[in-house]
Scaffold this active site. Structure first.
Site, PDB file in Angstrom:
ATOM      1  N   ASP A  43     -13.852 -32.871 -41.622  1.00 55.74           N
ATOM      2  CA  ASP A  43     -12.477 -33.297 -41.916  1.00 55.74           C
ATOM      3  C   ASP A  43     -11.100 -32.127 -41.560  1.00 55.74           C
ATOM      4  O   ASP A  43     -11.432 -31.193 -41.578  1.00 55.74           O
ATOM      5  CB  ASP A  43     -12.075 -33.854 -43.493  1.00 55.74           C
ATOM      6  CG  ASP A  43     -12.864 -34.826 -43.778  1.00 55.74           C
ATOM      7  OD1 ASP A  43     -13.274 -35.813 -42.945  1.00 55.74           O
ATOM      8  OD2 ASP A  43     -13.282 -35.166 -44.916  1.00 55.74           O
ATOM      9  N   LYS A  64      -9.164 -37.320 -37.360  1.00 57.84           N
ATOM     10  CA  LYS A  64      -8.160 -37.816 -36.647  1.00 57.84           C
ATOM     11  C   LYS A  64      -8.726 -38.858 -35.706  1.00 57.84           C
ATOM     12  O   LYS A  64      -8.724 -38.541 -34.443  1.00 57.84           O
ATOM     13  CB  LYS A  64      -7.149 -36.884 -35.752  1.00 57.84           C
ATOM     14  CG  LYS A  64      -6.069 -36.289 -36.709  1.00 57.84           C
ATOM     15  CD  LYS A  64      -5.062 -35.742 -35.782  1.00 57.84           C
ATOM     16  CE  LYS A  64      -4.263 -34.667 -36.530  1.00 57.84           C
ATOM     17  NZ  LYS A  64      -3.648 -33.854 -35.871  1.00 57.84           N
ATOM     18  N   MET A 175      -2.783 -37.025 -53.621  1.00 57.25           N
ATOM     19  CA  MET A 175      -1.992 -37.868 -52.373  1.00 57.25           C
ATOM     20  C   MET A 175      -0.787 -38.619 -52.950  1.00 57.25           C
ATOM     21  O   MET A 175      -0.563 -39.783 -52.634  1.00 57.25           O
ATOM     22  CB  MET A 175      -3.076 -38.892 -51.833  1.00 57.25           C
ATOM     23  CG  MET A 175      -4.177 -38.229 -51.165  1.00 57.25           C
ATOM     24  SD  MET A 175      -5.409 -39.178 -50.650  1.00 57.25           S
ATOM     25  CE  MET A 175      -6.612 -39.464 -52.088  1.00 57.25           C
TER      26      MET A 175
HETATM   27  C1  LIG Z   1      -8.427 -37.342 -49.383  1.00 55.54           C
HETATM   28  S1  LIG Z   1      -8.029 -36.582 -50.840  1.00 55.54           S
HETATM   29  C2  LIG Z   1      -9.471 -35.493 -50.578  1.00 55.54           C
HETATM   30  C3  LIG Z   1      -9.870 -34.981 -52.161  1.00 55.54           C
HETATM   31  C4  LIG Z   1     -11.047 -33.737 -52.203  1.00 55.54           C
HETATM   32  N1  LIG Z   1     -12.345 -34.701 -52.035  1.00 55.54           N
HETATM   33  C5  LIG Z   1     -11.130 -32.996 -53.500  1.00 55.54           C
HETATM   34  O1  LIG Z   1     -12.208 -33.195 -53.963  1.00 55.54           O
HETATM   35  O2  LIG Z   1     -10.225 -32.221 -53.521  1.00 55.54           O
HETATM   36  C6  LIG Z   1      -7.047 -35.252 -50.292  1.00 55.54           C
HETATM   37  C7  LIG Z   1      -5.976 -34.922 -51.234  1.00 55.54           C
HETATM   38  O3  LIG Z   1      -6.591 -33.601 -51.979  1.00 55.54           O
HETATM   39  C8  LIG Z   1      -5.527 -32.964 -52.260  1.00 55.54           C
HETATM   40  N2  LIG Z   1      -5.742 -31.786 -51.876  1.00 55.54           N
HETATM   41  C9  LIG Z   1      -6.913 -31.126 -51.248  1.00 55.54           C
HETATM   42  N3  LIG Z   1      -7.142 -29.980 -50.862  1.00 55.54           N
HETATM   43  C10 LIG Z   1      -5.628 -29.621 -51.423  1.00 55.54           C
HETATM   44  C11 LIG Z   1      -5.351 -28.300 -51.447  1.00 55.54           C
HETATM   45  N4  LIG Z   1      -5.694 -27.126 -50.839  1.00 55.54           N
HETATM   46  N5  LIG Z   1      -4.092 -28.287 -52.082  1.00 55.54           N
HETATM   47  C12 LIG Z   1      -3.281 -29.050 -52.419  1.00 55.54           C
HETATM   48  N6  LIG Z   1      -4.028 -30.318 -52.689  1.00 55.54           N
HETATM   49  C13 LIG Z   1      -5.210 -30.568 -51.985  1.00 55.54           C
HETATM   50  C14 LIG Z   1      -4.067 -33.357 -51.997  1.00 55.54           C
HETATM   51  O4  LIG Z   1      -3.642 -34.502 -52.903  1.00 55.54           O
HETATM   52  C15 LIG Z   1      -4.627 -34.174 -50.839  1.00 55.54           C
HETATM   53  O5  LIG Z   1      -3.679 -35.102 -50.538  1.00 55.54           O
END
Ligand SMILES: C[S@@+](CC[C@H](N)C(=O)[O-])C[C@H]1O[C@@H](n2cnc3c(N)ncnc32)[C@H](O)[C@@H]1O
Length: 301
Positions: A43, A64, A175
């Site tokens: 991803d 993407k 998100m």
């Molecule tokens: C599609 S979700 C995936 C979440 C992922 N599966 C998890 O367990 O963290 C993507 C969201 O996770 C959060 N996110 C993931 N990595 C992040 C990071 N390094 N810093 C801040 N937010 C993060 C944000 O809210 C982002 O929009």
């Protein structure tokens, strides 16, 4: 009963949680799976340095794909099934944990339907990985007995946001930056104080991390430029622990030129609050890479 599996011709697909960015948050199982992979489907939110742990694998970015999210997920599912049926050792590398807002369920369902053997190596989610490393405790004895977490993306309507706001403790929003105005309005309408503390952590665990403290009422203005806050977690009702902000190098970026990022010296800098980075190598570094942020060019008066 499904058909017996021929291990000579059928590959295994492993859904692997890559953690929230910092390679230190990868599990041992994830590193082993990457080392053995023939192909890695990854991803956008996977830190590029983690891919270096799969030196002999073909690497396919499935972050993407065109035609919108729904078709993209179908295309990813189809690719997983195709690679798995070629007898390859496939790693599906997903940011954070595959089952926490990661669409992992859809992928294992597709593999199950196609009869491809699969397993899951859970990952550190940004829920605890990003918040914890930034100094935000989602629970603390004597302070709260639980918390809620929801996604501000997609189908989450304002009515649902208001119901989440009604839960009796801190609320963590994934998100949610694009929904900041809805969140502030619905939380206040649900009876929360406009002055309730809110902490936003963007690009957590990377040298470009931003940790901002605000209030419910002021949240929309803080993140008005949503593109500057991606990816980010919004934590309503959780303030940063004082002990973190009090460290001597809190918020500073320490650039180690020619020294490893995993040395005792680097750990000492981290313990003092610094974000440890290597010099920038690319003009537009990945938001979660450990390359130092490029200096911001000042406008000439
Ligand atoms: C599609 S979700 C995936 C979440 C992922 N599966 C998890 O367990 O963290 C993507 C969201 O996770 C959060 N996110 C993931 N990595 C992040 C990071 N390094 N810093 C801040 N937010 C993060 C944000 O809210 C982002 O929009």
């Amino acid at each position: 009963m499904s058909e017996p599996v021929n291990v000579e011709t059928t590959g295994i697909v492993t859904l692997v949680g890559a953690g929230p960015g910092d390679p230190d948050l990868l599990t041992v199982g994830a590193a082993r799976a990457l080392g053995r992979a023939d192909v890695v489907l990854y991803d956008n939110l996977v830190c590029p340095e983690i891919l270096e742990l799969a030196p002999r694998a073909e690497k396919i970015n499935v972050g993407k794909l065109p035609f919108g999210e729904f078709t993209a997920q179908r295309a990813i599912n189809a690719l997983l099934v195709r690679e798995g049926s070629l007898g390859r050792n496939v790693v599906r590398l997903k940011g954070g944990d595959p089952f926490l807002f990661g669409r992992g369920t859809e992928e294992v369902e597709a593999l199950h339907r196609a009869g491809i053997p699969f397993r899951v190596i859970p990952g550190v989610s940004s829920l605890n990985g990003v918040l914890g490393a930034a100094g935000l405790a989602v629970t603390s004895r004597g302070r709260n007995h639980g918390f809620a977490v929801f996604s501000g993306a997609g189908q989450t309507g304002n009515d649902e946001i208001r119901r989440w706001a009604g839960s009796p403790g801190p609320v963590v929003v994934f998100m949610g930056v694009h929904r900041a105005a809805d969140i502030a309005r619905e939380f206040i309408a649900a009876g929360r104080s406009p002055h309730e503390p809110v902490t936003v952590v963007a690009r957590g665990g990377s040298p470009r991390e931003v940790i901002a403290q605000t209030t419910l009422a002021a949240l929309p203005e803080l993140v008005a430029e949503a593109g500057d806050w991606t990816p980010a977690i919004i934590a309503v009702g959780i303030a940063r622990e004082h002990a973190f902000a009090a460290r001597n190098l809190d918020g500073r970026v320490a650039v180690l030129d020619g020294q490893p990022l995993d040395s005792p010296f680097a750990d000492l800098l981290r313990a003092l609050g610094a974000r440890v980075a290597r010099p920038a190598q690319s003009a537009v570094p990945h938001p979660l890479s450990r390359e130092a942020p490029l200096p911001v060019e000042k406008e000439q008066p």
